[in-house]
Design an enzyme around this catalytic site. Structure first.
Site, mmCIF file in Angstrom:
data_model
loop_
_atom_site.group_PDB
_atom_site.id
_atom_site.type_symbol
_atom_site.label_atom_id
_atom_site.label_comp_id
_atom_site.label_asym_id
_atom_site.label_seq_id
_atom_site.Cartn_x
_atom_site.Cartn_y
_atom_site.Cartn_z
ATOM 1 N N LYS A 85 4.163 -8.223 0.334
ATOM 2 C CA LYS A 85 4.524 -7.276 -0.720
ATOM 3 C C LYS A 85 5.124 -7.952 -1.944
ATOM 4 O O LYS A 85 4.967 -7.489 -3.060
ATOM 5 C CB LYS A 85 5.499 -6.218 -0.180
ATOM 6 C CG LYS A 85 4.826 -5.234 0.769
ATOM 7 C CD LYS A 85 5.708 -4.029 1.021
ATOM 8 C CE LYS A 85 4.977 -2.938 1.767
ATOM 9 N NZ LYS A 85 4.722 -3.275 3.187
ATOM 10 N N GLU A 107 9.305 3.751 -4.616
ATOM 11 C CA GLU A 107 9.562 4.611 -3.468
ATOM 12 C C GLU A 107 9.285 3.786 -2.215
ATOM 13 O O GLU A 107 8.505 2.835 -2.266
ATOM 14 C CB GLU A 107 8.730 5.881 -3.559
ATOM 15 C CG GLU A 107 7.413 5.882 -2.883
ATOM 16 C CD GLU A 107 6.419 4.892 -3.432
ATOM 17 O OE1 GLU A 107 5.953 4.096 -2.605
ATOM 18 O OE2 GLU A 107 6.092 4.879 -4.622
ATOM 19 N N SER A 375 0.105 -10.303 7.702
ATOM 20 C CA SER A 375 0.720 -9.743 6.497
ATOM 21 C C SER A 375 2.239 -9.878 6.460
ATOM 22 O O SER A 375 2.834 -9.937 5.390
ATOM 23 C CB SER A 375 0.332 -8.273 6.342
ATOM 24 O OG SER A 375 0.656 -7.540 7.507
HETATM 25 C C1 LIG Z 1 3.734 -2.605 3.918
HETATM 26 C C2 LIG Z 1 3.090 -3.480 4.907
HETATM 27 C C3 LIG Z 1 1.733 -3.306 5.283
HETATM 28 C C4 LIG Z 1 0.891 -2.168 4.793
HETATM 29 O O1 LIG Z 1 0.631 -2.169 3.427
HETATM 30 P P1 LIG Z 1 -0.769 -2.562 2.826
HETATM 31 O O2 LIG Z 1 -0.681 -2.134 1.406
HETATM 32 O O3 LIG Z 1 -1.843 -1.827 3.571
HETATM 33 O O4 LIG Z 1 -0.929 -4.031 2.963
HETATM 34 C C5 LIG Z 1 1.183 -4.204 6.179
HETATM 35 N N1 LIG Z 1 1.906 -5.215 6.702
HETATM 36 C C6 LIG Z 1 3.197 -5.410 6.374
HETATM 37 C C7 LIG Z 1 3.945 -6.546 6.995
HETATM 38 C C8 LIG Z 1 3.831 -4.554 5.477
HETATM 39 O O5 LIG Z 1 5.118 -4.754 5.158
#
Ligand SMILES: *Cc1c(COP(=O)(O)O)cnc(C)c1O
Length: 391
Positions: A85, A107, A375
């Site tokens: 993010k 948000e 992610s």
């Molecule tokens: C917020 C988040 C997501 C989901 O958000 P996307 O916009 O679909 O990437 C996925 N993995 C993690 C670790 C997150 O913090």
């Protein structure tokens, strides 16, 4: 001016008239600064020195051996604040600064995007306010504290179900009243144009690095790329550089909740239907009257009843495919990666691990080169997971 932002029939700008000038101003600034040397030098500096880019493309040998495929992990979990993010919040925060905005609003559901925005507000010296459903404020006290430590004001929202979708409505309302001073920092590839296009662009650094790294390591493109999908930004970030490479299979993995087929799922693309939510046309979890269902997933980041419009397009054109795994499978994926590699994934990312396991079990997929976008890291999920699987 807003004519782009359509992905086939999906996307668009479904907002009150009053917001159109702000979206046009944002689009113009985005188009100007994305090719501006000073902006890019400053952004690249922060991505490297503050966030920790580039991230590794790690060959997970133990997991590969266990599953019978060659598996690489794109280590977005190693970034500052623990997930991808920060790529987007740094870029949008800087864009807001170049636009002369003096206030950021955002948000957040579980708090991850709120934290990534709060630290950028602190870094760039821009006052930041984060809307959060009061239910979520209660559930996520530590994350509220983290945001407040970084100077952000957390504003509890008491309307509706008092969760993420109510916080989004409240942030939109705030933006309409404070357009001149305020940038609304949206955290995923969703919302009205230009957000889906802009956030994908700011996350495409993941795909650019991945392509370079896999060519260095393998001398060829991967067979398959997998990523979890909430709003869709980490998936589009890594897909971006490979969409034109037809031989690379792209898979998005949604949070299926306790039961994928129930109405309490997070599997928007797998189970949803076309509809407008938060400013764009996409797939939505809704009932027969068009009322939005409340999504459910064990991972807060996948617990959203909509999905970015480009994913709807990639699904309908069959360029990417989408599937969902259940909470239970995700928890098993969480354990699997922790045990085999000593890497504790975010519960969101654990959905992609769980899918990879099922994928690798199929005979026709043995030996394939797979890249999983990891992610985020699992520190934030310790409490929940220890209660679910007993540590
Ligand atoms: C917020 C988040 C997501 C989901 O958000 P996307 O916009 O679909 O990437 C996925 N993995 C993690 C670790 C997150 O913090």
């Amino acid at each position: 001016m807003i004519s782009k932002g359509k992905f086939g029939k999906f996307g668009g700008v479904f907002v009150p008239e009053l917001l159109i000038p702000a979206l046009e101003e944002l689009e113009a600034a985005y188009l100007k600064y994305k090719d501006d040397d000073e902006f890019n030098n400053e952004l690249n500096y922060y991505l490297k020195e503050f966030a920790g880019r580039p991230t590794a493309l790690y060959h997970a040998e133990n997991l590969s051996k266990k599953l019978g495929c060659k598996i690489y992990l794109k280590r977005e979990d190693m970034l500052h604040t623990g997930a991808h993010k920060i790529n987007n919040t740094l870029a949008q925060g800087l864009l807001a600064k170049y636009m002369g905005k003096t206030r950021l609003i955002a948000e957040t559901g579980a708090g991850q995007h709120g934290i990534a925005t709060a630290v950028v507000g602190a870094l760039l010296g821009i006052p930041t306010e984060v809307y959060m459903g009061s239910e979520d404020v209660e559930r996520q006290k530590l994350n509220v504290f983290r945001m407040e430590l970084s100077n952000a004001a957390v504003l509890p929202v008491e309307s509706g179900s008092r969760t993420l979708k109510d916080a989004i409505n409240e942030a939109m309302r705030d933006w309409i009243t404070n357009l001149k001073t305020t940038h609304y920092l949206i955290g995923s590839t969703m919302g009205p144009h230009p957000y889906p296009t802009m956030v994908k662009y700011f996350q495409s650094i993941i795909g650019q690095e991945t392509k370079r790294q896999i060519m260095e390591k393998e001398g060829r493109l991967p067979d398959t790329i997998m990523a979890c999908v909430g709003g869709g930004s980490n998936a589009l970030g890594i897909f971006s550089e490979f969409i034109g490479d037809d031989e690379v299979e792209l898979v998005g993995v949604e949070g299926g909740g306790h039961d994928i087929k129930s109405h309490r799922t997070g599997a928007t693309l797998t189970m949803g239907t076309e509809g407008v939510l938060h400013g764009s046309l996409s797939y939505v979890l809704q009932n027969n009257d068009g009322q939005i269902n409340e999504a459910h997933s064990v991972s807060a980041g996948l617990d959203y009843p909509g999905v970015g419009p480009e994913h709807a397009y990639l699904k309908d054109t069959s360029r990417a495919c989408y599937d969902a795994v259940t909470d239970q499978e995700a928890l098993e994926g969480f354990r699997l990666l922790s045990k085999t590699e000593g890497i504790i994934p975010a519960l969101e990312s654990a959905h992609a691990i769980a899918y990879a396991k099922k994928y690798a079990e199929k005979k026709e997929n043995k030996g394939k080169i797979i890249i999983i976008n990891l992610s985020g890291r699992g520190d934030k999920d310790m409490d929940l997971v220890s209660r679910q699987i007993g540590g």
